[in-house]
Design a protein around this motif. Structure first.
Motif, PDB file in Angstrom:
ATOM      1  N   TYR A   1       0.866  -1.173   0.000  1.00 50.28           N
ATOM      2  CA  TYR A   1       0.000   0.000   0.000  1.00 50.28           C
ATOM      3  C   TYR A   1       0.902   1.222   0.000  1.00 50.28           C
ATOM      4  N   ASN A   2       0.677   2.145  -0.945  1.00 49.03           N
ATOM      5  CA  ASN A   2       1.493   3.358  -0.918  1.00 49.03           C
ATOM      6  C   ASN A   2       0.917   4.360   0.088  1.00 49.03           C
ATOM      7  N   ASP A   3       1.681   5.418   0.344  1.00 48.28           N
ATOM      8  CA  ASP A   3       1.275   6.379   1.359  1.00 48.28           C
ATOM      9  C   ASP A   3      -0.065   7.024   1.029  1.00 48.28           C
ATOM     10  N   GLY A   4      -0.296   7.298  -0.244  1.00 50.91           N
ATOM     11  CA  GLY A   4      -1.555   7.917  -0.623  1.00 50.91           C
ATOM     12  C   GLY A   4      -2.741   7.014  -0.343  1.00 50.91           C
ATOM     13  N   GLN A   5      -2.585   5.736  -0.600  1.00 52.76           N
ATOM     14  CA  GLN A   5      -3.669   4.781  -0.329  1.00 52.76           C
ATOM     15  C   GLN A   5      -3.945   4.655   1.164  1.00 52.76           C
ATOM     16  N   LEU A   6      -2.883   4.668   1.974  1.00 49.33           N
ATOM     17  CA  LEU A   6      -3.070   4.557   3.419  1.00 49.33           C
ATOM     18  C   LEU A   6      -3.721   5.819   3.989  1.00 49.33           C
ATOM     19  N   ARG A   7      -3.330   6.965   3.470  1.00 47.80           N
ATOM     20  CA  ARG A   7      -3.969   8.216   3.907  1.00 47.80           C
ATOM     21  C   ARG A   7      -5.451   8.198   3.566  1.00 47.80           C
ATOM     22  N   GLN A   8      -5.790   7.720   2.362  1.00 48.12           N
ATOM     23  CA  GLN A   8      -7.195   7.664   1.959  1.00 48.12           C
ATOM     24  C   GLN A   8      -7.964   6.674   2.804  1.00 48.12           C
ATOM     25  N   TRP A   9      -7.333   5.532   3.135  1.00 45.71           N
ATOM     26  CA  TRP A   9      -7.977   4.544   3.992  1.00 45.71           C
ATOM     27  C   TRP A   9      -8.299   5.150   5.351  1.00 45.71           C
ATOM     28  N   LEU A  10      -7.332   5.867   5.915  1.00 50.93           N
ATOM     29  CA  LEU A  10      -7.561   6.482   7.219  1.00 50.93           C
ATOM     30  C   LEU A  10      -8.616   7.576   7.137  1.00 50.93           C
ATOM     31  N   GLN A  11      -8.589   8.338   6.057  1.00 51.90           N
ATOM     32  CA  GLN A  11      -9.602   9.375   5.859  1.00 51.90           C
ATOM     33  C   GLN A  11     -11.000   8.771   5.813  1.00 51.90           C
TER      34      GLN A  11
ATOM     35  N   ILE B   1      -5.882  18.272  19.704  1.00 50.85           N
ATOM     36  CA  ILE B   1      -4.811  17.391  20.139  1.00 50.85           C
ATOM     37  C   ILE B   1      -4.285  16.607  18.947  1.00 50.85           C
ATOM     38  N   SER B   2      -3.019  16.219  19.040  1.00 51.93           N
ATOM     39  CA  SER B   2      -2.364  15.458  17.991  1.00 51.93           C
ATOM     40  C   SER B   2      -2.295  13.988  18.390  1.00 51.93           C
ATOM     41  N   ILE B   3      -2.729  13.130  17.487  1.00 52.46           N
ATOM     42  CA  ILE B   3      -2.705  11.685  17.721  1.00 52.46           C
ATOM     43  C   ILE B   3      -2.042  11.014  16.524  1.00 52.46           C
ATOM     44  N   GLN B   4      -1.120  10.102  16.796  1.00 52.14           N
ATOM     45  CA  GLN B   4      -0.518   9.306  15.735  1.00 52.14           C
ATOM     46  C   GLN B   4      -1.187   7.935  15.672  1.00 52.14           C
ATOM     47  N   TRP B   5      -1.578   7.566  14.469  1.00 54.21           N
ATOM     48  CA  TRP B   5      -2.141   6.237  14.227  1.00 54.21           C
ATOM     49  C   TRP B   5      -1.027   5.366  13.660  1.00 54.21           C
ATOM     50  N   ILE B   6      -0.793   4.210  14.244  1.00 53.19           N
ATOM     51  CA  ILE B   6       0.183   3.272  13.717  1.00 53.19           C
ATOM     52  C   ILE B   6      -0.569   2.198  12.940  1.00 53.19           C
ATOM     53  N   LEU B   7      -0.251   2.088  11.659  1.00 50.34           N
ATOM     54  CA  LEU B   7      -0.952   1.160  10.775  1.00 50.34           C
ATOM     55  C   LEU B   7      -0.044   0.024  10.339  1.00 50.34           C
ATOM     56  N   SER B   8      -0.620  -1.158  10.273  1.00 48.27           N
ATOM     57  CA  SER B   8       0.048  -2.337   9.751  1.00 48.27           C
ATOM     58  C   SER B   8      -0.751  -2.880   8.585  1.00 48.27           C
ATOM     59  N   THR B   9      -0.048  -3.430   7.592  1.00 50.14           N
ATOM     60  CA  THR B   9      -0.725  -4.104   6.489  1.00 50.14           C
ATOM     61  C   THR B   9      -0.305  -5.568   6.415  1.00 50.14           C
ATOM     62  N   GLU B  10       0.205  -6.091   7.513  1.00 48.18           N
ATOM     63  CA  GLU B  10       0.690  -7.478   7.536  1.00 48.18           C
ATOM     64  C   GLU B  10      -0.417  -8.489   7.259  1.00 48.18           C
ATOM     65  N   SER B  11      -1.644  -8.133   7.575  1.00 55.00           N
ATOM     66  CA  SER B  11      -2.764  -9.055   7.374  1.00 55.00           C
ATOM     67  C   SER B  11      -3.249  -9.048   5.932  1.00 55.00           C
ATOM     68  N   GLY B  12      -2.733  -8.120   5.132  1.00 57.79           N
ATOM     69  CA  GLY B  12      -3.187  -7.984   3.755  1.00 57.79           C
ATOM     70  C   GLY B  12      -4.015  -6.744   3.513  1.00 57.79           C
ATOM     71  N   SER B  13      -4.453  -6.097   4.592  1.00 59.69           N
ATOM     72  CA  SER B  13      -5.188  -4.832   4.501  1.00 59.69           C
ATOM     73  C   SER B  13      -4.783  -3.962   5.685  1.00 59.69           C
ATOM     74  N   PRO B  14      -4.984  -2.653   5.600  1.00 59.77           N
ATOM     75  CA  PRO B  14      -4.562  -1.778   6.703  1.00 59.77           C
ATOM     76  C   PRO B  14      -5.332  -2.067   7.984  1.00 59.77           C
ATOM     77  N   LYS B  15      -4.616  -2.024   9.096  1.00 61.49           N
ATOM     78  CA  LYS B  15      -5.199  -2.177  10.427  1.00 61.49           C
ATOM     79  C   LYS B  15      -4.524  -1.190  11.370  1.00 61.49           C
ATOM     80  N   VAL B  16      -5.305  -0.605  12.265  1.00 63.43           N
ATOM     81  CA  VAL B  16      -4.734   0.225  13.324  1.00 63.43           C
ATOM     82  C   VAL B  16      -4.189  -0.702  14.399  1.00 63.43           C
ATOM     83  N   VAL B  17      -2.910  -0.535  14.755  1.00 63.74           N
ATOM     84  CA  VAL B  17      -2.291  -1.416  15.742  1.00 63.74           C
ATOM     85  C   VAL B  17      -1.767  -0.680  16.967  1.00 63.74           C
TER      86      VAL B  17
END
Length: 217
Positions: free
Chosen positions: A41-51, A158-174
């Motif tokens: 997943y490229n950065d643009g796709q992950l940003r869109q997923w989170l959006q 407030i600022s929050i960082q989301w840590i995402l993994s794609t190890e399962s095959g799709s993005p997940k918040v971890v």
């Protein structure tokens, strides 16, 4: 059972940055070995997923749905976008290895219920939230950290960082990082400390989770 204060749960899954107070359950990552490759997943796709995910969460927070309806919608998001089983395993720490298969199964089921109860218990109090996505960066094991700024009515952003993994095959918040602290690491310590204080008994934690669910209004 000791009640812990956590400030990230609704921030993570409702994208609201609201400060909730709950019991012992929160989110934790289960870090896979570095040898496990992340999906492409490229950065643009992950940003869109989170959006998209964030928009769905905010729409629930800002809706006039009943608590029951909100709970059902959040449960769908939770099941689709978070690997709750793996999170639960990590939260149990070293005690997962000594738990019986039946204890593991029961604990994970209770973890799911406590988590969704905690998220939905006060959603109706916090309408008007919004968010915006900031920079994205690569961290350990190829995971991604995405910054968000959470806007809350009559409260500071407030600022929050989301840590995402794609190890399962799709993005997940971890994991969630707030105020420069990994909230997952703190929560794992809370779980293992609780069990250790109760004679290293996994059943003590299971009993406490059952009590928490029974007391949930």
């Amino acid at each position: 059972m000791k009640t812990y204060s956590y400030r990230f749960l609704l921030s993570a899954f409702a994208v609201s940055g609201l400060l909730l107070s709950g019991n012992i359950t929160s989110l934790s990552p289960f870090y896979a070995p570095a040898a496990l490759a992340q999906s492409s997943y490229n950065d643009g796709q992950l940003r869109q997923w989170l959006q998209n995910t964030g928009n769905r969460m905010v729409s629930i927070v800002n809706s006039n749905l009943s608590k029951k309806e909100q709970k059902a919608k959040f449960l769908t998001i939770l099941n689709n976008d978070v690997d709750v089983d793996t999170i639960a395993k990590f939260c149990l720490g070293r005690f997962w290895r000594v738990a019986t298969p039946e204890q593991q199964k029961q604990y994970v089921q209770l973890f799911h219920q406590v988590l969704i109860n905690s998220i939905t218990s006060r959603l109706g109090e916090y309408k008007g939230v919004s968010f915006e996505i900031g920079k994205i960066s690569t961290i350990e094991n190829g995971r991604k950290s995405i910054e968000t700024i959470l806007h809350r009515p009559k409260q500071p952003d407030i600022s929050i960082q989301w840590i995402l993994s794609t190890e399962s095959g799709s993005p997940k918040v971890v994991d969630i990082i707030g105020e420069n602290a990994s909230l997952s690491v703190t929560q794992r310590g809370d779980y293992t400390s609780f069990i250790a204080r109760h004679g290293n008994s996994v059943d003590a934690l299971i009993t406490a989770l059952k009590k928490q669910i029974a007391n949930h209004s």
